[in-house]
Scaffold this motif. Structure first.
Motif, short mmCIF file in Angstrom:
data_model
loop_
_atom_site.label_atom_id
_atom_site.label_comp_id
_atom_site.label_asym_id
_atom_site.label_seq_id
_atom_site.Cartn_x
_atom_site.Cartn_y
_atom_site.Cartn_z
N ALA A 108 0.97 -1.28 -0.05
CA ALA A 108 0.19 -0.22 0.00
C ALA A 108 1.07 1.24 0.09
CB ALA A 108 -1.08 0.02 1.46
N GLU A 109 0.49 2.53 -0.63
CA GLU A 109 1.17 3.51 -0.60
C GLU A 109 0.97 4.25 0.70
OE1 GLU A 109 -0.20 6.30 -3.85
OE2 GLU A 109 0.87 4.95 -5.46
N GLU A 110 -0.15 3.96 1.20
CA GLU A 110 -0.43 4.43 2.62
C GLU A 110 -1.23 3.54 3.41
OE1 GLU A 110 -1.97 8.91 2.76
OE2 GLU A 110 -1.54 9.02 0.62
N LEU A 111 -0.71 3.60 4.90
CA LEU A 111 -1.57 2.50 5.43
C LEU A 111 -1.68 2.98 6.98
CD1 LEU A 111 -3.15 -0.02 4.37
CD2 LEU A 111 -1.09 -1.32 5.16
N ASP A 112 -2.87 3.15 7.54
CA ASP A 112 -2.93 3.48 8.82
C ASP A 112 -2.58 2.42 9.85
OD1 ASP A 112 -5.04 3.71 11.61
OD2 ASP A 112 -4.27 5.67 10.81
N ALA A 113 -2.24 2.71 10.92
CA ALA A 113 -1.59 1.69 11.93
C ALA A 113 -2.74 0.62 12.18
CB ALA A 113 -1.33 2.46 13.08
N SER A 114 -4.00 1.06 12.15
CA SER A 114 -5.15 0.32 12.53
C SER A 114 -5.55 -0.59 11.72
CB SER A 114 -6.58 1.22 13.08
OG SER A 114 -6.97 1.86 11.65
N VAL A 115 -5.00 -0.60 10.48
CA VAL A 115 -5.37 -1.56 9.51
C VAL A 115 -4.62 -2.89 9.70
CG1 VAL A 115 -5.21 -2.38 6.90
CG2 VAL A 115 -5.56 0.51 7.56
N GLY A 116 -5.46 -3.91 9.76
CA GLY A 116 -4.91 -5.11 10.21
C GLY A 116 -4.92 -5.49 11.58
N ALA A 117 -5.07 -4.41 12.39
CA ALA A 117 -4.70 -4.86 13.94
C ALA A 117 -6.03 -5.42 14.53
CB ALA A 117 -4.84 -3.26 14.53
N SER A 118 -7.23 -5.76 13.94
CA SER A 118 -8.32 -6.53 14.62
C SER A 118 -8.72 -7.41 13.42
CB SER A 118 -9.66 -5.59 15.07
OG SER A 118 -9.66 -4.76 13.83
N PRO A 119 -9.55 -8.40 13.72
CA PRO A 119 -9.94 -9.62 12.71
C PRO A 119 -11.21 -8.91 12.04
CG PRO A 119 -10.83 -9.97 14.97
CD PRO A 119 -9.87 -8.95 15.18
N ASP A 120 -11.55 -9.48 10.88
CA ASP A 120 -12.81 -9.49 10.09
C ASP A 120 -12.80 -7.88 9.53
OD1 ASP A 120 -14.98 -10.01 8.89
OD2 ASP A 120 -16.26 -10.01 10.52
N GLN A 121 -11.92 -7.35 9.11
CA GLN A 121 -11.75 -5.94 8.47
C GLN A 121 -12.02 -6.00 7.06
OE1 GLN A 121 -8.12 -3.99 9.56
NE2 GLN A 121 -8.97 -3.06 11.20
N GLN A 122 -13.10 -5.21 6.66
CA GLN A 122 -13.31 -5.31 5.29
C GLN A 122 -12.81 -4.14 4.41
OE1 GLN A 122 -17.45 -6.50 4.21
NE2 GLN A 122 -17.39 -8.06 5.74
N VAL A 123 -12.37 -4.02 3.05
CA VAL A 123 -11.94 -2.96 2.41
C VAL A 123 -12.75 -3.16 1.03
CG1 VAL A 123 -9.80 -2.85 3.26
CG2 VAL A 123 -9.96 -4.23 1.41
N LYS A 124 -12.68 -1.84 0.34
CA LYS A 124 -13.25 -2.01 -1.11
C LYS A 124 -12.26 -1.77 -2.08
CE LYS A 124 -17.85 -0.50 0.32
NZ LYS A 124 -18.75 -1.71 0.11
N LEU A 125 -11.89 -2.74 -3.06
CA LEU A 125 -10.98 -2.65 -3.83
C LEU A 125 -11.58 -2.15 -5.08
CD1 LEU A 125 -8.72 -5.88 -3.57
CD2 LEU A 125 -8.43 -3.81 -2.60
#
Length: 286
Positions: A27-44
């Motif tokens: 990723a070009e940018e990524l917040d610290a919270s991304v991936g820190a908890s289960p079942d996180q959804q994103v839109k591609l």
């Protein structure tokens, strides 16, 4: 509260089953919270034909403003958008792993993933705290007698992250539907997790799940149930648990990830809208 919008670039492509590709993105940018908890959804966001990379909506301070910005992109340039669950973030990096179910050229995501190569670029929106479950899997498991997880191959990334979040000693039963034996994959989780694989073998999506759960001799006590996959199957399973098994509605977390014979570009049905209203009300109450 703004929603993250960034470009991601393919770093690695691996087939973990014949019909599942695990693609690692930088990723070009990524917040610290991304991936820190289960079942996180994103839109591609997937590029249109002739584009090397998709046109992305601009950032806004409004968590829902990104969608208006997305709709403002001229239709001929507007990217196709699909929802995915993060499988994992590699520690100390901006690298994300996302699993793609491959089903030929029947949709923009599968068609793109079949041909993905290092260097290819997509857009990513999210994850958003607005769509996070109001009840964490660990807190739910702490008050439930046991945990039930039910889903098809589209739900396996989320199931894996949830299993990884549960502590040792948690009693867990998993029903997972895939096309055939070759699509089974190792699942993480506490020792003693009971996994039952169901093979579709040409049956309608979700049918094996519904039949197996309805016929199962489930553990005693009140479970926390997590259901995801084809929307009509998820609705049927939820009704069975609530109406026939007596599981409280508040103890059932459910998501219709996809709809048989429909795409995310098709208009929602009345049932889809009813599900969305209920989940929104639960999120607000939580």
């Amino acid at each position: 509260m703004s929603l993250p919008v960034t470009f991601v670039q393919v770093a690695e492509v691996a087939r973990i089953t014949p019909r599942t590709a695990r693609i690692t993105f930088q990723a070009e940018e990524l917040d610290a919270s991304v991936g820190a908890s289960p079942d996180q959804q994103v839109k591609l966001c997937f590029p249109r034909p002739g584009q090397d990379a998709p046109v992305l909506p601009g950032r806004t301070d409004d968590a829902m403003g990104w969608y208006q910005a997305y709709l403002a992109i001229p239709q001929a340039e507007r990217p196709w958008m699909r929802s995915f669950t993060l499988r994992r973030r590699r520690p100390g990096s901006r690298r994300l792993e996302i699993d793609f179910v491959l089903h030929g050229d029947t949709g923009p995501a599968s068609a793109w993933a079949e041909r993905a190569r290092p260097g290819d670029r997509l857009g990513m929106v999210g994850p958003s705290a607005m769509y996070a479950s109001p009840l964490s899997i660990t807190s739910a498991a702490a008050v439930a007698d046991w945990v039930l997880m039910v889903g098809d191959e589209s739900a396996l990334p989320a199931i894996c992250t949830l299993l990884e979040a549960l502590p040792e000693g948690t009693d867990i039963v998993v029903f997972a539907e895939v096309e055939d034996r070759a699509e089974e994959q190792p699942l993480p989780g506490p020792a003693g997790t009971a996994v039952r694989w169901l093979h579709r073998d040409g049956a309608a999506p979700g049918r094996r799940l519904v039949e197996a759960v309805a016929a199962a001799d489930l553990p005693a006590g009140t479970p926390f149930a997590w259901l995801a996959g084809e929307a009509s199957a998820v609705r049927t399973l939820r009704r069975h648990l609530v109406e026939e098994r007596g599981v409280p509605k508040a103890s059932v977390e459910f998501s219709g990830y996809w709809r048989h014979r429909f795409t995310q570009d098709d208009a929602p049905t009345a049932e889809d809208l009813a599900d969305a209203r209920e989940k929104s009300a639960r999120a607000e109450a939580g």
